[in-house]
Design a protein around this motif. Structure first.
Motif: not given
Length: 162
Positions: A133-146
């Motif tokens: 869950k933490q990895l997925k949230s980090t991934f989504e946050r990175q994608r939004a930042e990108l």
């Protein structure tokens, strides 16, 4: 080593130990032969490559010398005639350039997707799900930042070039 104490006896374990020793010696011999063959092939390829490079360099030097000689003869003719005639250089000069091909990903991410389910043995399911869950949230946050970064970069580019 398991059957080493029964080595030389007429039991099945003793025969297995003797057979294993023979097979390990044969295996070592085969490995050594393979390593010699591979190292010989690699060395030959390296020597061939070095020879090819030397031949290319020698051809380039000969071509450069030929061009210099043509320049000298043309410069001597120009000096005698007193006019400036454009030099004609026959032949071609090789130009080596190193080009690196950069493969661009088709996706909209510039980072690795951290989803992998390879070593799930079921012992730590709760912590595993929390980590995922933490990895997925980090991934989504990175994608939004990108996406936000690309949008702002586009705005800056438009402001600069308009």
């Amino acid at each position: 080593k398991y059957n080493a104490r029964l080595a030389g006896t007429d039991t099945v374990s003793g025969q297995a130990y003797d057979a294993a020793k023979i097979m390990s010696a044969k295996l070592e011999t085969a490995i050594n032969k393979c390593m010699l063959t591979v190292s010989d092939r690699v060395e030959r390829e390296r020597i061939d490559h070095n020879n090819a490079e030397r031949e290319i360099e020698a051809a380039e030097r000969a071509e450069e010398a030929k061009i210099r000689e043509q320049w000298k003869t043309n410069a001597g003719k120009d000096g005698e005639s007193g006019g400036s005639v454009p030099l004609k250089v026959e032949g071609s000069q090789r130009v080596r350039s190193a080009k690196r091909i950069i493969l661009r990903r088709k996706s909209d991410t510039d980072f690795e997707v951290p989803f992998f389910d390879e070593e799930d043995d079921g012992q730590h399911e709760r912590s595993y799900f929390e980590v995922m869950k933490q990895l997925k949230s980090t991934f989504e946050r990175q994608r939004a930042e990108l996406i936000r970064m690309r949008h702002s970069t586009g705005k800056v580019g438009q402001a600069v070039y308009t």
